[in-house]
Motif scaffolding. Structure first.
Motif, PDB file in Angstrom:
ATOM      1  N   ASP B 195      -5.935  11.704   2.078  1.00 28.09           N
ATOM      2  CA  ASP B 195      -5.692  12.761   3.062  1.00 28.09           C
ATOM      3  C   ASP B 195      -4.592  12.366   4.032  1.00 28.09           C
ATOM      4  O   ASP B 195      -4.457  12.929   5.102  1.00 28.09           O
ATOM      5  N   ALA B 196      -3.778  11.388   3.621  1.00 29.29           N
ATOM      6  CA  ALA B 196      -2.746  10.883   4.533  1.00 29.29           C
ATOM      7  C   ALA B 196      -1.522  11.787   4.567  1.00 29.29           C
ATOM      8  O   ALA B 196      -0.705  11.690   5.461  1.00 29.29           O
ATOM      9  N   TYR B 197      -1.368  12.655   3.585  1.00 33.34           N
ATOM     10  CA  TYR B 197      -0.182  13.512   3.568  1.00 33.34           C
ATOM     11  C   TYR B 197      -0.533  14.864   2.960  1.00 33.34           C
ATOM     12  O   TYR B 197      -1.584  15.034   2.348  1.00 33.34           O
ATOM     13  N   GLU B 198       0.378  15.785   3.140  1.00 31.24           N
ATOM     14  CA  GLU B 198       0.189  17.124   2.595  1.00 31.24           C
ATOM     15  C   GLU B 198       0.945  17.225   1.270  1.00 31.24           C
ATOM     16  O   GLU B 198       1.996  16.606   1.108  1.00 31.24           O
ATOM     17  N   GLY B 199       0.414  17.963   0.318  1.00 27.88           N
ATOM     18  CA  GLY B 199       1.116  18.178  -0.947  1.00 27.88           C
ATOM     19  C   GLY B 199       0.982  16.977  -1.875  1.00 27.88           C
ATOM     20  O   GLY B 199       0.038  16.198  -1.772  1.00 27.88           O
ATOM     21  N   TYR B 200       1.961  16.855  -2.773  1.00 25.36           N
ATOM     22  CA  TYR B 200       1.907  15.784  -3.783  1.00 25.36           C
ATOM     23  C   TYR B 200       2.899  14.678  -3.486  1.00 25.36           C
ATOM     24  O   TYR B 200       3.993  14.938  -3.010  1.00 25.36           O
ATOM     25  N   LYS B 201       2.512  13.430  -3.769  1.00 27.40           N
ATOM     26  CA  LYS B 201       3.421  12.281  -3.665  1.00 27.40           C
ATOM     27  C   LYS B 201       3.232  11.434  -4.911  1.00 27.40           C
ATOM     28  O   LYS B 201       2.142  11.394  -5.481  1.00 27.40           O
ATOM     29  N   PRO B 202       4.296  10.727  -5.320  1.00 26.35           N
ATOM     30  CA  PRO B 202       4.140   9.869  -6.498  1.00 26.35           C
ATOM     31  C   PRO B 202       3.063   8.810  -6.285  1.00 26.35           C
ATOM     32  O   PRO B 202       2.880   8.301  -5.176  1.00 26.35           O
TER      33      PRO B 202
END
Lengths: 342, 277
Positions: B195-202
């Motif tokens: 839940d550290a960021y919004e959307g998708y990350k690699p």
């Protein structure tokens, strides 16, 4: 029996003009929606004020009036524009491999477009993307030009190198945005870089037309100076050409044309590079024929390519950048093989 | 009789996600752009009227021959109009915008539905379409089924679930907050491990360790693209997570899990069970 060179050029331009007309009519008459020639004629008559016959559905008339007509016109403008800016850049750099991308217009526009697609919210106006792309292309070009300027002179070599570096930096910026993007944004971005004339509407056309038409119509005046430049900067200077003004004019015109084209149709590759080559293969390096010939051939080619893009997998569309490259690439290679020319 | 006719006409008027009022009676040729909404159209019994759809419309199987219009973000106006539709159903994802305005300018009614993930937007999509397609009973049934499935979701001992989106070519993205996957994980009574960021990350090895998921959730196609369970477990960091050590990998079909169509309640219930096994 031999034909005079001057005669030959006239014939070539006439043939190309006919090709433009044929491609435009085909572009108007053919598409996913079935339209017979009589329907096309009746709808065209209705543009001139004739009443629309009742047996023609308003939906079919709308397809011709609000979708195909502006699309064909935009294709003519952008095809002519990209080809002429390619010819101008090749003349300026005295290098047949130069294309408008060299001065950073496309990469700057792509970076700005990526910013809008990835960072812009969904509530943005549909004009945000083309405006940003145009400004991005213009800014990067001005930057490249500024970097190439020393003591009031633009060095072509420095401009080439600065262009390569700035292109790479802009590409890296786009890469950062790609990393930040989600799946849907990435797909939007990919489609944008493959180009499409599908966004053509009358208001867009009216907005774009002067940005492309003005430099296009001014370009023949540079033909003599560009011919002199073929001999070298010094020589052109001695022949009375204001070389610095010529450089500035060419870069600004190309930036204007390509910026406006990229902004509304995405990146359409290959046309700017290859069309001037084809004209040179057919009629020699004289810019008095290369510039108008490129405009006509580019216009016909892009409208034809758009016709293929709209119909080959209808009702879906193939990106036009894919079509121009797939059709133009092998054709160009064939010419090279036949002529062994560089 | 007149009252009945008026009733029928009124039943076809809705206000869509753009705030535009759309009125239509008994559409016979529908173009549907978006997998989730296409599913709703079929579930409401209007599938026979569908003449065209985009490539994300993959369920039910009957829609396949109609799904020829290309990707829903890259639709061509003339392609849609060539099917002579009398109603075009799109979502806020569909585009480009010029295409949608060209369709409207050609006089075809266009309704745009909010595609936000979550039960609220789904409920609004179902009720809008049931009004528009004049299928109030079918709509009420779908909504009742959705509520019933969601109330049958297990909520005890919420596991930490990490959703990995794989597309082949070695690219793995992990869902943060605000995505369809995050929404489904929460509907299934579980905790989104990232839940550290919004959307998708690699995906990164350290990120996977930090997230410490109990369960790895993927789409069926995603796991396949990775070369199955072994392919996933050999990704850096994965084998050291609690989920990797226990080999707890759950897969579901892409559109079923993430499409937020009428099967969402059922998908959430099924997910809530499979992640607890």
């Amino acid at each position: 029996m031999s034909i005079q060179p001057r005669e030959r050029r006239r014939i070539l331009l006439a043939v190309l003009a006919v090709a433009v007309v044929v491609c435009s009519i085909a572009g108007l008459a053919i598409g996913a929606v079935n339209t017979t020639p009589s329907v096309v004629l009746a709808v065209m008559a209705s543009w001139l004020g004739e009443p629309l016959p009742e047996e023609i559905s308003p939906q079919v008339a709308a397809v011709l009036t609000i979708i195909r007509a502006p699309r064909v016109l935009l294709g003519l403008l952008i095809g002519a524009g990209l080809s002429v800016s390619g010819a101008l850049m090749q003349g300026l750099f005295r290098n047949p491999l130069a294309d408008p991308g060299l001065i950073g217009v496309s990469s700057g526009a792509a970076l700005a477009a990526a910013c809008v697609i990835v960072l812009g919210g969904s509530g943005l106006s549909p004009l945000a993307l083309p405006l940003a792309a145009f400004c991005g292309g213009a800014l990067v070009t001005l930057l490249v030009m500024r970097l190439a300027r020393r003591g009031g002179r633009i060095s072509i070599e420095t401009m080439l190198l600065a262009g390569i570096a700035v292109n790479a930096i802009a590409g890296a910026g786009t890469g950062i945005l790609v990393t930040l993007s989600d799946d849907a944004q990435l797909r939007s971005l990919t489609f944008w870089t493959l180009g499409s004339l599908g966004g053509a509407t009358w208001p867009i056309l009216i907005g774009v037309a002067p940005l492309i038409l003005v430099p296009l119509l001014l370009s023949p005046w540079l033909a003599g100076s560009l011919n002199a430049l073929l001999l070298g900067e010094e020589e052109a200077h001695h022949l009375g050409v204001n070389v610095e003004r010529l450089k500035l004019g060419v870069v600004l015109m190309a930036a204007l044309i390509v910026g406006a084209s990229v902004a509304f149709s995405g990146v359409i590759g290959f046309v700017g590079l290859v069309v001037p080559h084809l004209i040179r293969l057919m009629a020699g390096p004289d810019h008095r024929i290369v510039l108008p010939g490129s405009a006509l051939l580019g216009a016909a080619l892009l409208v034809g390519a758009d016709l293929v893009s709209r119909t080959v997998i209808a009702p879906a569309e193939l990106p036009i950048g894919v079509v121009t490259t797939l059709l133009g690439g092998p054709f160009f290679l064939g010419l090279l093989a036949r002529k062994r020319w560089m | 009789m007149i009252a009945l006719l008026c009733g029928a006409a009124l039943a076809g008027t809705v206000t869509d996600a753009r705030g535009t009022s759309v009125t239509i009676t008994a559409p016979a040729r529908i173009v549907s752009l978006g997998g989730g909404v296409t599913e709703i159209v079929y579930a409401l019994g209007s599938g026979d009227a569908v003449v065209g759809a985009d490539t994300t419309s993959r369920y039910p199987a009957e829609v396949a021959p109609m799904a020829t219009l290309g990707y829903h973000r890259n639709i061509g106006a003339e392609g849609v109009l060539s099917l002579s539709p009398d109603l075009v159903i799109a979502t806020t994802d569909a585009g480009p915008p010029a295409t949608l305005s060209q369709i409207e300018a050609a006089g075809v009614p266009l309704v745009v539905l909010d595609t936000a993930p979550g039960v609220e937007a789904l409920t609004s999509r179902i009720s809008t379409l049931s009004t528009l397609l004049d299928a109030p009973e079918a709509g009420a049934e779908l909504l009742a089924g959705l509520t019933a499935s969601l109330s049958a979701v297990k909520t005890d001992a919420p596991p930490r679930v990490m959703f990995i989106y794989a597309r082949g070519g070695g690219t793995l993205n992990v869902s943060g907050t605000g995505t369809s996957a995050a929404e489904m994980i929460s509907l299934a009574g579980a905790i989104n491990a990232v839940d550290a960021y919004e959307g998708y990350k690699p995906l990164t090895a350290e990120g996977a360790l930090l997230a410490a998921p109990d369960v790895l959730l993927l789409t069926e196609g995603g796991l396949e693209a990775l070369g199955g369970r072994e392919g996933l477990l050999s990704q850096p960091g994965i084998s050291m997570t609690p989920a990797g050590q226990q080999e707890k990998i759950v897969t579901m079909e892409d559109l079923y899990l993430l499409g937020f169509g009428p099967r969402t309640g059922e998908a959430a219930r099924e997910l809530s069970e499979s992640i607890r096994q």
